[in-house]
Design a protein around this motif. Structure first.
Motif, short mmCIF file in Angstrom:
data_model
loop_
_atom_site.label_atom_id
_atom_site.label_comp_id
_atom_site.label_asym_id
_atom_site.label_seq_id
_atom_site.Cartn_x
_atom_site.Cartn_y
_atom_site.Cartn_z
N ARG A 6 -6.54 34.88 135.35
CA ARG A 6 -7.27 34.74 136.60
C ARG A 6 -6.35 34.79 137.79
NH1 ARG A 6 -12.54 32.30 136.40
NH2 ARG A 6 -13.12 32.34 134.22
N LEU A 7 -6.85 35.42 138.83
CA LEU A 7 -6.21 35.28 140.14
C LEU A 7 -7.23 34.54 140.99
CD1 LEU A 7 -4.75 38.88 140.72
CD2 LEU A 7 -3.49 36.80 140.11
N ASP A 8 -6.75 33.72 141.92
CA ASP A 8 -7.68 33.01 142.81
C ASP A 8 -8.50 34.02 143.60
OD1 ASP A 8 -6.47 30.69 141.97
OD2 ASP A 8 -5.17 30.54 143.73
N LYS A 9 -9.63 33.54 144.12
CA LYS A 9 -10.52 34.43 144.89
C LYS A 9 -9.75 35.11 146.04
CE LYS A 9 -14.90 34.12 147.40
NZ LYS A 9 -15.96 33.22 147.83
N ASP A 10 -8.84 34.37 146.68
CA ASP A 10 -8.13 34.94 147.83
C ASP A 10 -6.80 35.61 147.44
OD1 ASP A 10 -6.71 32.67 147.25
OD2 ASP A 10 -6.73 31.85 149.27
N THR A 11 -6.49 35.69 146.16
CA THR A 11 -5.25 36.35 145.74
C THR A 11 -5.53 37.83 145.46
OG1 THR A 11 -4.42 34.31 144.75
CG2 THR A 11 -3.39 36.35 144.01
N GLU A 12 -4.59 38.65 145.85
CA GLU A 12 -4.73 40.10 145.61
C GLU A 12 -3.79 40.52 144.48
OE1 GLU A 12 -5.73 41.26 150.26
OE2 GLU A 12 -3.87 41.96 149.39
N THR A 57 5.11 38.13 138.42
CA THR A 57 5.81 38.13 139.70
C THR A 57 4.83 38.29 140.85
OG1 THR A 57 7.77 39.05 138.66
CG2 THR A 57 7.64 39.29 141.05
N TYR A 58 5.02 37.46 141.85
CA TYR A 58 4.13 37.44 143.02
C TYR A 58 4.92 37.74 144.29
CZ TYR A 58 0.83 35.15 139.92
OH TYR A 58 -0.01 34.88 138.88
N TYR A 59 4.29 38.48 145.17
CA TYR A 59 4.81 38.61 146.54
C TYR A 59 4.08 37.52 147.32
CZ TYR A 59 5.02 40.16 151.33
OH TYR A 59 5.21 40.19 152.69
N PHE A 106 -3.36 26.43 137.00
CA PHE A 106 -4.30 26.60 138.11
C PHE A 106 -3.58 26.50 139.45
CE2 PHE A 106 -7.87 24.61 140.62
CZ PHE A 106 -8.65 25.75 140.66
N HIS A 107 -3.76 27.50 140.31
CA HIS A 107 -3.13 27.52 141.65
C HIS A 107 -1.61 27.30 141.58
CE1 HIS A 107 -7.05 27.67 143.31
NE2 HIS A 107 -7.28 26.40 143.44
N GLN A 108 -0.99 27.80 140.52
CA GLN A 108 0.40 27.40 140.30
C GLN A 108 1.35 27.75 141.46
OE1 GLN A 108 2.00 27.72 136.47
NE2 GLN A 108 4.12 27.48 137.16
N VAL A 109 1.27 28.98 141.94
CA VAL A 109 2.22 29.38 142.99
C VAL A 109 1.97 28.55 144.25
CG1 VAL A 109 2.97 31.29 144.46
CG2 VAL A 109 2.49 31.71 142.03
N LYS A 110 0.71 28.40 144.60
CA LYS A 110 0.39 27.63 145.81
C LYS A 110 0.91 26.20 145.67
CE LYS A 110 -3.69 30.41 146.81
NZ LYS A 110 -5.08 30.59 146.48
N ARG A 111 0.71 25.63 144.49
CA ARG A 111 1.14 24.24 144.32
C ARG A 111 2.65 24.11 144.22
NH1 ARG A 111 -2.14 21.25 140.05
NH2 ARG A 111 -1.91 23.18 138.89
N TYR A 171 -0.38 34.04 152.00
CA TYR A 171 -0.81 35.32 151.41
C TYR A 171 -0.16 35.42 150.03
CZ TYR A 171 -1.26 40.30 150.48
OH TYR A 171 -1.56 41.50 149.89
N LEU A 172 -0.96 35.84 149.06
CA LEU A 172 -0.44 35.90 147.69
C LEU A 172 -0.93 37.17 147.00
CD1 LEU A 172 1.13 34.31 145.51
CD2 LEU A 172 -0.99 33.12 144.95
N LYS A 173 0.03 37.86 146.39
CA LYS A 173 -0.33 39.10 145.70
C LYS A 173 0.51 39.21 144.43
CE LYS A 173 -0.24 44.10 146.43
NZ LYS A 173 0.13 45.18 147.35
N1 URA Z 1 -0.86 31.12 141.59
C1 URA Z 1 -1.79 30.78 142.51
O1 URA Z 1 -1.65 29.77 143.21
N2 URA Z 1 -2.88 31.56 142.63
C2 URA Z 1 -3.06 32.68 141.92
O2 URA Z 1 -4.07 33.38 142.10
C3 URA Z 1 -2.09 33.03 140.98
C4 URA Z 1 -1.00 32.23 140.83
#
Ligand code: URA
Length: 242
Positions: A105-111, A136-138, A190-195, A206-208
């Motif tokens: 899953r990607l969050d609703k606002d993640t591209e 890998t995320y930008y 869940f929401h790992q990068v954001k957290r 912004y997350l992609k």
């Molecule tokens: N981490 C996030 O916080 N959101 C995502 O969609 C993917 C990874």
């Protein structure tokens, strides 16, 4: 040799209509198998070997589909949703008949990079927490990301109060009031990068996702576009299930 399947089932699985529809086509003599008109639904065929033609169209049988999507903002990574548009809504009926689902899953606002397939084994392998597939995320971050953050992320950060993430690789592209970075993680909480950025007092604006293991997002795909994976890309994904 593949398992033999009923002709009506093969045709209906390939999207030529309901079982009732295709039984009608078979009765009308519109279907040939290896050059012979077949009038019985229950005849069994090896769908990979037999040459099946329906109303002049050769049936190219396959069991699995593998798509790469550049997921847009505002669309949810699920198969159906009472309110929101799903990634499955964005794909053609010709693929939807395979009953595909997003792998992860990607969050609703993640591209960004989302694999959509009906290969349950691949999904299991890519998503298994034991496999540690790199993603890998930008990321654009509100705040100045610095060397200290590289070190902190490389040790893992505490999210959820007491969970320490696995080490993550942070690469800074631009460090400013708004910073631009790449972050590579090996988990999918869940929401790992954001957290993880919250854990270092910054917020993601912004997350992609740009890569899963060695498979990179095709930059020619505009947001909301998708394409089938090339054979070597499928192998790359399968190679990740080590
Ligand atoms: N981490 C996030 O916080 N959101 C995502 O969609 C993917 C990874």
């Amino acid at each position: 040799m593949a398992k033999k399947e009923r002709l009506d089932k093969v045709l209906s699985n390939m999207g030529y209509g309901s079982r009732k529809d295709v039984k009608g086509y078979i009765k009308q003599g519109l279907v040939t198998v290896d050059g012979e008109v077949v009038k019985s639904n229950s005849v069994k065929v090896d769908p990979y070997e037999a040459e099946i033609i329906i109303d002049g169209n050769t049936v190219e049988y396959r069991e699995y589909i593998y798509l790469m999507m550049n997921k847009p903002d505002g669309v949810v990574s699920s198969t159906d949703d009472p309110r929101d548009t799903t990634v499955i809504d964005l794909i053609e009926e010709g693929y939807r008949i395979f009953e595909p689902f997003p792998i992860g899953r990607l969050d609703k606002d993640t591209e960004g990079l989302l694999i959509i397939s009906n290969d349950g084994k691949l999904a299991h392998n890519l998503l298994s927490p034991k496999k540690h597939v790199e993603k890998t995320y930008y990321v654009e971050v509100d705040g100045r990301v610095g060397e200290n953050d590289i070190n902190t992320m490389s040790e893992g950060v505490i999210i959820d109060g007491d969970y320490k993430t696995m080490p993550a690789k942070l690469e800074i592209l631009e460090s400013n009031n708004i910073s631009k970075v790449y972050l590579t993680i090996k988990e999918g909480k869940f929401h790992q990068v954001k957290r993880m950025f919250e854990a270092v007092d910054k917020s993601v604006i912004y997350l992609k996702r740009i890569a899963m293991g060695n498979l990179e997002l095709d930059e020619d795909l505009n947001l909301g576009e998708y394409r089938e994976l090339e054979e070597f890309e499928i192998e790359l994904l399968k190679g990740m299930d080590v």
